[in-house]
Each structure stands twice: as structure tokens, then as C-alpha cells.
Design an enzyme around this catalytic site. Structure first.
Site, mmCIF file in Angstrom:
data_model
loop_
_atom_site.group_PDB
_atom_site.id
_atom_site.type_symbol
_atom_site.label_atom_id
_atom_site.label_comp_id
_atom_site.label_asym_id
_atom_site.label_seq_id
_atom_site.Cartn_x
_atom_site.Cartn_y
_atom_site.Cartn_z
ATOM 1 N N GLU A 175 -2.062 -5.490 -3.143
ATOM 2 C CA GLU A 175 -1.159 -4.336 -2.545
ATOM 3 C C GLU A 175 -0.131 -5.691 -2.500
ATOM 4 O O GLU A 175 1.342 -5.202 -1.876
ATOM 5 C CB GLU A 175 -1.566 -3.975 -1.071
ATOM 6 N N ASP A 193 1.148 -1.093 -0.122
ATOM 7 C CA ASP A 193 0.335 -0.220 0.054
ATOM 8 C C ASP A 193 0.606 1.155 -0.129
ATOM 9 O O ASP A 193 0.917 2.329 -0.980
ATOM 10 C CB ASP A 193 -0.729 0.248 1.566
#
Length: 229
Positions: free
Chosen positions: A118, A46
Site C-alpha cells: 500500500e 490504502d
């Protein structure tokens, strides 16, 4: 899912060959599967995808102010976009999920697919280098980056429709899934949007429920004469 997925096929789709395939396997492991899961890789990924796309926006989107760049980055890295990329990789068939998540359809849930993308980004970084990871991320986002420009910083159609109705004290729209077509990893959603101020419902189609709802909301804005295209 207890069997070992065919990681070589997935790596071909990703366009990246892991030196340590166990990192990829961990990236595909949801917390429902066990204590050894992808949560830390997701946290890392992320941060990486936000930084990489922030850098890209600052270097390549001309005449954009800080606030506009922030909204562009938010458009690029929002969950629905990451989930779309996950579906393009057909991640649903490779996920390692607990039995409860499997039964509830977790392999096609936007949030799980987005988190897994992610996690894979984090795994690529640990397996190689920041420069290699950045190249991979930009390649995966390539078409989306080309399609977006500074004009894409406006609010999404569902938000614009809701604000339009609220400003006139009209009831909020009612969205309903009409049908879902296709295999689990490549579904097409058909959604309707009903407004008390329109005689008929508008419809939208997309690779996720959210995208279809946005399309239906955009059609409603056109019907109301708020937007021309």
C-alpha cells in the site's frame, strides 16, 4: 537492515521507475526503523487501492449488486492478497526494519508486506499521477481480477466451516502448521485441520499460513459432504 537496498532491481520487478527514488525508499521503511517511515504513504495507498479496485469492479463485473461489489473489493484488497503481491515482488529483502522486527521475522509477516505494498502504491501516486498509479495497480492485480467473478462473494472456507460446526454444536477446528518450506521471501506453508467429527486431519498448502488454512478448511468441508468441489 541498515544497508541501502538495490532499488533498481526492485523497480524492475515493480515495472515502474521512480523519478524520486527517495519516495520508494520511504515506502520500504517500517515505523520500527525510525520516525521517518511509510505510515502516511500506507494511509494514502490504502485509499487509492480501494478506489481503483472499486472503480474496476463497478465497470467490469456485470450483474453485480452493490453488496456483491463491496465483498469482491474486500476480497481483492484484503491483507493476505496484498501480502502475496509483496512476496511476488520479493519485498522482504528490501524492507527497512528495526532490529527487533528483523529478529522476529517481520520481513515475512503478512501485515508488514501488505502495508508496504500500500505504501508503494501511495509513493507511485505522488511520484506520477492518478492515471499512472491506477495502471500500475491494475497490472499488479491483473491475474487476480481475471480469476474472480460474482460467484466469489460467498464467505471464505474457514468461515463456512466454523459456521457449519457451530450450527451443530460441534467443537471448532484446530489448525496446526506442519512445516514451512522455501526461502523467507517465497515460503510454502503446510497446515493441518483437525475436526472431532472426522477420523483424519485434512491438509492445505499455500504461500501464507492463512491461505494454507483456507485450503485445509475447504478440504474438511468436502470430507463432511458440505461441498463437492
Amino acid at each position: 537492515m541498515t544497508r541501502q537496498p538495490d532499488l533498481s532491481r526492485l523497480q524492475s520487478r515493480l515495472g515502474y521507475q521512480f523519478q524520486d527514488p527517495e519516495l520508494l525508499l520511504l515506502a520500504l521503511t517500517h515505523r520500527s526503523f525510525g520516525n521517518q517511515n511509510n505510515e502516511r504513504l500506507e494511509f494514502l495507498g490504502d485509499s487509492l487501492v480501494n478506489m481503483i479496485l472499486a472503480e474496476h469492479g463497478s465497470l467490469h463485473v456485470e450483474r453485480a449488486r452493490d453488496g456483491q461489489l463491496s465483498r469482491l473489493r474486500a476480497r481483492w484488497v484484503k491483507g493476505v492478497t496484498l501480502a502475496e503481491i509483496g512476496r511476488e515482488f520479493e519485498l522482504g529483502q528490501y524492507l527497512r526494519l528495526g532490529s527487533g522486527e528483523m529478529k522476529s521475522g517481520g520481513f515475512r509477516r503478512d501485515s508488514i508486506l501488505a502495508d508496504t505494498v500500500e505504501s508503494i502504491i501511495g509513493a507511485v501516486y505522488l511520484d506520477s499521477s492518478f492515471h499512472t498509479c491506477r495502471d500500475q495497480v491494475l497490472r499488479w492485480f491483473d491475474k487476480r481480477l481475471e480469476q474472480l467473478d460474482i460467484q466469489d462473494t460467498q464467505k471464505d472456507p474457514k468461515t463456512r466451516l466454523q459456521e457449519y460446526l457451530q450450527s451443530r454444536h460441534f467443537p471448532l477446528p484446530q489448525y496446526e502448521v506442519i512445516s514451512v518450506e522455501g526461502e523467507a521471501h517465497a515460503q510454502t506453508f503446510h497446515v493441518s485441520c483437525a475436526l472431532s467429527s472426522l477420523d483424519r486431519k485434512t491438509t492445505g498448502v499455500g504461500s501464507s499460513r492463512r491461505i494454507a488454512e483456507q485450503q485445509a478448511a475447504r478440504a474438511a468441508l468436502r470430507q463432511l459432504g458440505v461441498e463437492n468441489n
